[in-house]
Structure formats: structure tokens, C-alpha cells
Design a protein around this motif. Structure first.
Motif, PDB file in Angstrom:
ATOM      1  N   LYS A   1       0.950  -1.162  -0.054  1.00  0.00           N
ATOM      2  CA  LYS A   1      -0.038  -0.222  -0.355  1.00  0.00           C
ATOM      3  C   LYS A   1       1.517   1.210  -0.213  1.00  0.00           C
TER       4      LYS A   1
ATOM      5  N   ASP B   1     -10.016   7.805  -1.366  1.00  0.00           N
ATOM      6  CA  ASP B   1     -10.241   6.531  -1.225  1.00  0.00           C
ATOM      7  C   ASP B   1      -8.906   5.026  -2.161  1.00  0.00           C
TER       8      ASP B   1
ATOM      9  N   GLY C   1      -7.512   1.219  -2.971  1.00  0.00           N
ATOM     10  CA  GLY C   1      -7.173   0.014  -2.602  1.00  0.00           C
ATOM     11  C   GLY C   1      -7.075  -0.866  -4.357  1.00  0.00           C
TER      12      GLY C   1
ATOM     13  N   GLY D   1      -9.210  -1.810   0.709  1.00  0.00           N
ATOM     14  CA  GLY D   1      -9.267  -0.478   1.082  1.00  0.00           C
ATOM     15  C   GLY D   1      -7.821  -0.183   1.743  1.00  0.00           C
ATOM     16  N   PHE D   2      -6.745   0.646   1.130  1.00  0.00           N
ATOM     17  CA  PHE D   2      -5.498   0.438   2.042  1.00  0.00           C
ATOM     18  C   PHE D   2      -5.632   2.664   2.619  1.00  0.00           C
ATOM     19  N   ALA D   3      -7.119   3.107   2.180  1.00  0.00           N
ATOM     20  CA  ALA D   3      -6.092   4.924   2.420  1.00  0.00           C
ATOM     21  C   ALA D   3      -7.152   4.650   4.171  1.00  0.00           C
ATOM     22  N   ASN D   4      -6.433   5.623   4.931  1.00  0.00           N
ATOM     23  CA  ASN D   4      -7.322   5.899   6.375  1.00  0.00           C
ATOM     24  C   ASN D   4      -7.494   7.257   6.654  1.00  0.00           C
TER      25      ASN D   4
ATOM     26  N   THR E   1      -7.987   4.876  12.318  1.00  0.00           N
ATOM     27  CA  THR E   1      -7.633   4.001  10.749  1.00  0.00           C
ATOM     28  C   THR E   1      -8.435   3.268  10.447  1.00  0.00           C
TER      29      THR E   1
ATOM     30  N   GLN F   1     -10.112   1.824   7.308  1.00  0.00           N
ATOM     31  CA  GLN F   1     -10.299   1.591   6.131  1.00  0.00           C
ATOM     32  C   GLN F   1     -11.603   0.875   5.324  1.00  0.00           C
ATOM     33  N   ASN F   2     -12.022   0.538   4.046  1.00  0.00           N
ATOM     34  CA  ASN F   2     -12.591   0.152   3.745  1.00  0.00           C
ATOM     35  C   ASN F   2     -12.577  -1.023   3.460  1.00  0.00           C
TER      36      ASN F   2
END
Length: 221
Positions: free
Chosen positions: A13, A173, A175, A197-200, A206, A208-209
Motif C-alpha cells: 500500500k 480512498d 485500494g 481499502g488501503f487509505a486511512n 485508521t 479502511q474500507n
């Protein structure tokens, strides 16, 4: 010595940037020149989503929330694989069951708290045809996605409250999607997938989806 998949993904990521996503867009644009066939289509289906939270008391906190995805795709076909970019409206979020008591520590009650996040999402999937059928194929694959949150809302026991996405969450977002599916009669698509998902999305926990998806589609040939 084993190498856990979570360790690999956590390293991956950091290399997934908006710049690398632009490179992928340039690559699939070049693919238009060499593709055997190019078709357009529509897809829609069910999302089952939650937010992965880290930190004390947060692990596996939320339940999966039903939602939906809908949008259009470009099907760039080669002999053994397909590049499939798309543009989707996708609802994600989580559902939490709260247990509380009154001031006298009696009469415990439950409440259902829901957070729903609405995204415009751009996936670029690479699908390998593992089995070719007479009028279709079975395929597996996946690819990156980039999403932009446009709105959000919360509800508790059915009472809705609109939220400003930019006030409570972060953009973008991003991922990776994993997909398995089939194409029938060279027109109809059935896919099952998982979005990691990788985004915070914001906050010390934190979020993530995490999304399971099931969709059907139609190609205009």
C-alpha cells in the motif's frame, strides 16, 4: 519461513500512489490500440461493507452494511485477458450494535448505529480468462481502484443525520479489488469481488474500507 499476506499487503500500500494510478490509466489507454475488441457495458449489484478499525477496542468492531454499486465499464478484450476500467457510484460504511443502560444501571437496551459513505469510484481491473466457453468465459483477476467520497450520513435506530464527508472523513480512498466471475452469451456478466481499502479515511482508529460485492452486467456488443 512463512510470509503472511497481511505483511505483503501492508508493504504494497505504500507503493500505491495517485501517480502510479495515472500510469495505469496511460497503460490502458495504450491498450486501445492493440485490443481485439472494445465494448461498453453497465454493471450494478450489492455491496456488503464494513470499516476495518485498528487500536484498543476497535478490532472487528463493525458489522457488514448492505449497500449497492452501479456504473459503466469499458471492456477492452484480448485473446486471453481483458482490461476493464469503469466508473461507479458505490455506497459503503458499517453497522454497529450499541448496548446501553439507564442511570440506575438497569433496563439494558440495544441501538443500531449506521455510518454510510457514498463514493464515486474508478476501478481498473485486469481479468484473466481461466476457462473459455463457446459463448463466454470464466475469469479471475482484479486491480486498483480510486474513490472520492461525496457524501455521508449516520443513523441510529432509523433516524438519519446527514454528514459533511470532508468534515469527518478524508479523500481519496484507494485500494485493490479481487474478482472472480463469468461471462455468458458474450453479453451477460456475473461477478463476485472483494475490495481491500488501503487509505486511512480519518481518525486515530485508521478506518479502511472492506467490501464484498456481487454484481451483474450487460455488454453492448
Amino acid at each position: 519461513m512463512s510470509f503472511p499476506i497481511n505483511t505483503y499487503l501492508s508493504k504494497l500500500k505504500f507503493h500505491f500512489t495517485r501517480e502510479s494510478y495515472l500510469i495505469l490509466i496511460l497503460l490502458f489507454s495504450t491498450a486501445f490500440t492493440f485490443a481485439q475488441t472494445i465494448n461498453y457495458g453497465i454493471k450494478a449489484g450489492l455491496n456488503l461493507s464494513t470499516l476495518s478499525l485498528t487500536g484498543p477496542g476497535f478490532t472487528n468492531y463493525g458489522k457488514y452494511l448492505p449497500g449497492f454499486n452501479a456504473g459503466g465499464i469499458v471492456n477492452i478484450e484480448f485473446s486471453n485477458f481483458t482490461i476493464q476500467p469503469g466508473l461507479f457510484y458505490s455506497t459503503k460504511g458499517e453497522q454497529i450494535t450499541l448496548l446501553f443502560v439507564d442511570a440506575n444501571q438497569q433496563n439494558p437496551q440495544k441501538a443500531t448505529l449506521t455510518y454510510r459513505l457514498n463514493f464515486i469510484e474508478l476501478p481498473i481491473n485486469f481479468l484473466y480468462k481461466i476457462v473459455k466457453l463457446q459463448d463466454g468465459n470464466l475469469h479471475i483477476g482484479g486491480g486498483p481502484y480510486l474513490g472520492y467520497g461525496i457524501s455521508a450520513n449516520s443513523s441510529i435506530n432509523g433516524t438519519n443525520t446527514s454528514l459533511s464527508y470532508s468534515k469527518y472523513y478524508r479523500n481519496p480512498d484507494y485500494g485493490i479489488n479481487f474478482i472472480v466471475g463469468a461471462e455468458f452469451i458474450n453479453k451477460f456478466i456475473v461477478d463476485a469481488g472483494y475490495g481491500l481499502g488501503f487509505a486511512n479515511l480519518g481518525g486515530g482508529s485508521t478506518p479502511q474500507n472492506r467490501v464484498f460485492s456481487f454484481s451483474v452486467g450487460y455488454l453492448f456488443r
